[in-house]
Design a protein around this motif. Sequence first.
Motif, PDB file in Angstrom:
ATOM      1  N   LEU A   7      -4.466  55.129  43.825  1.00  0.00           N
ATOM      2  CA  LEU A   7      -5.099  55.852  42.720  1.00  0.00           C
ATOM      3  C   LEU A   7      -5.514  57.253  43.157  1.00  0.00           C
ATOM      4  O   LEU A   7      -5.347  58.229  42.409  1.00  0.00           O
ATOM      5  CB  LEU A   7      -6.311  55.070  42.201  1.00  0.00           C
ATOM      6  N   GLU A   8      -6.048  57.354  44.372  1.00  0.00           N
ATOM      7  CA  GLU A   8      -6.428  58.674  44.897  1.00  0.00           C
ATOM      8  C   GLU A   8      -5.203  59.568  45.082  1.00  0.00           C
ATOM      9  O   GLU A   8      -5.241  60.763  44.780  1.00  0.00           O
ATOM     10  CB  GLU A   8      -7.180  58.517  46.218  1.00  0.00           C
ATOM     11  N   CYS A  38       4.515  56.830  41.962  1.00  0.00           N
ATOM     12  CA  CYS A  38       4.345  58.289  41.873  1.00  0.00           C
ATOM     13  C   CYS A  38       5.666  59.009  41.619  1.00  0.00           C
ATOM     14  O   CYS A  38       5.682  60.106  41.039  1.00  0.00           O
ATOM     15  CB  CYS A  38       3.704  58.822  43.147  1.00  0.00           C
ATOM     16  N   LYS A  46       2.749  65.592  36.980  1.00  0.00           N
ATOM     17  CA  LYS A  46       1.461  66.257  36.809  1.00  0.00           C
ATOM     18  C   LYS A  46       1.172  66.389  35.316  1.00  0.00           C
ATOM     19  O   LYS A  46       2.039  66.810  34.541  1.00  0.00           O
ATOM     20  CB  LYS A  46       1.500  67.638  37.458  1.00  0.00           C
ATOM     21  N   LYS A  63      -4.093  60.900  41.700  1.00  0.00           N
ATOM     22  CA  LYS A  63      -4.969  61.997  41.258  1.00  0.00           C
ATOM     23  C   LYS A  63      -4.631  63.290  41.992  1.00  0.00           C
ATOM     24  O   LYS A  63      -4.619  64.373  41.390  1.00  0.00           O
ATOM     25  CB  LYS A  63      -6.437  61.637  41.511  1.00  0.00           C
ATOM     26  N   ASN A 100      -3.723  62.139  35.821  1.00  0.00           N
ATOM     27  CA  ASN A 100      -5.099  61.860  35.426  1.00  0.00           C
ATOM     28  C   ASN A 100      -5.298  60.358  35.192  1.00  0.00           C
ATOM     29  O   ASN A 100      -4.368  59.647  34.825  1.00  0.00           O
ATOM     30  CB  ASN A 100      -5.459  62.647  34.168  1.00  0.00           C
ATOM     31  N   ILE A 101      -6.528  59.907  35.408  1.00  0.00           N
ATOM     32  CA  ILE A 101      -6.876  58.493  35.265  1.00  0.00           C
ATOM     33  C   ILE A 101      -8.020  58.370  34.262  1.00  0.00           C
ATOM     34  O   ILE A 101      -9.045  59.039  34.396  1.00  0.00           O
ATOM     35  CB  ILE A 101      -7.325  57.869  36.604  1.00  0.00           C
TER      36      ILE A 101
END
Length: 350
Positions: A195-196, A53, A58, A199, A204-205
Amino acid sequence: MLDINNMKRSDFYYDLPQELIAQTPVEPRNASRMMKINRQTGEVVHDHFYNLCNYLKKGDLLVLNDSKVLPARIYGEREDTGSFIEFLLVEQKENMVWEILCRPGKKAKIGTRFVFGGGKLKAEIIDVLEDGNRIARFECEENFFATLDEIGQMPLPPYITEKLKDKDRYQTVYAHELGSSAAPTAGLHFTEQQLEDLKAMGVNIAYVTLHVGLGTFRPVKEDKVLDHKMHREHYELSRETADMINETKKNGGRVIAVGTTSCRTLESVAAFNDGKIVPCDGYTEIFIYPGFEFKVLDGLVTNFHLPESTLIMLVSAFMGYENTMNAYKIAVEEKYRFFSFGDCMLIISE
């Protein structure tokens, strides 16, 4: 300096000590080491995957391959003699008909029948292909894939010699579309929570599907790289994913492929559609090597690949040959773990 028009297989060789080939996955998944590399300068930062991260923003888009690995290695016996046979399912041709690898091959002549799992699954050889692979028609009283899940084993690559204790560790946490003969291993590092978290920070995934074939392990045998012929793999890119990629590009975000399979899918779609990303599916034999012009990618998450493989050639195309070979040299010196269960690189345009 690499001569792009006369590349040799040996140009992509590096010396790898055997003990650096990862035999087991790390726990938890995202505890693997990560080498973050600036795509333009080759500058290297050492980190761990759980800090991914820190290098994303973003509006960035991660594109993941949601293909699921079949437990495609099955052991059985010849119906008439009881002699041992091993099948490896390669590609589904129609409902219960598959192309397979088998050994010992001399036992698998046309018309020969085999049983697996005490008779839960049966097969008859109906054709022998030029490359020695067979076509087998299967019979199964229960659901074929459920039976395969019960009696089959994961088709681990040949450089992994230790037995896998948990089948799920050779699947990504988001694996959904059944059909791969090998895992898209760059995705093995993700946890559901990570992954959460991504987001939640505005990353974005999106998902593509490319069913990884056994050809991904096929060595480059030709001395001249350009003489190598790639294996064929089936891919699918949805309307939702196409829209997300196009929106990301329009807004100045970065499209980051997770794995060489996601990369090959995106660049195949762009190549087949005059540089545009549109929903489509089909087969690709795209071969990405230095000199390739990327139309979609701004970043790549990928593991460390075999010497002289098409995968290290793809990485060299994206990051530059000198940067790639230098990164691999550093990885060996720093004792990173290599291949399917190993550590990874994040190659990113700043």
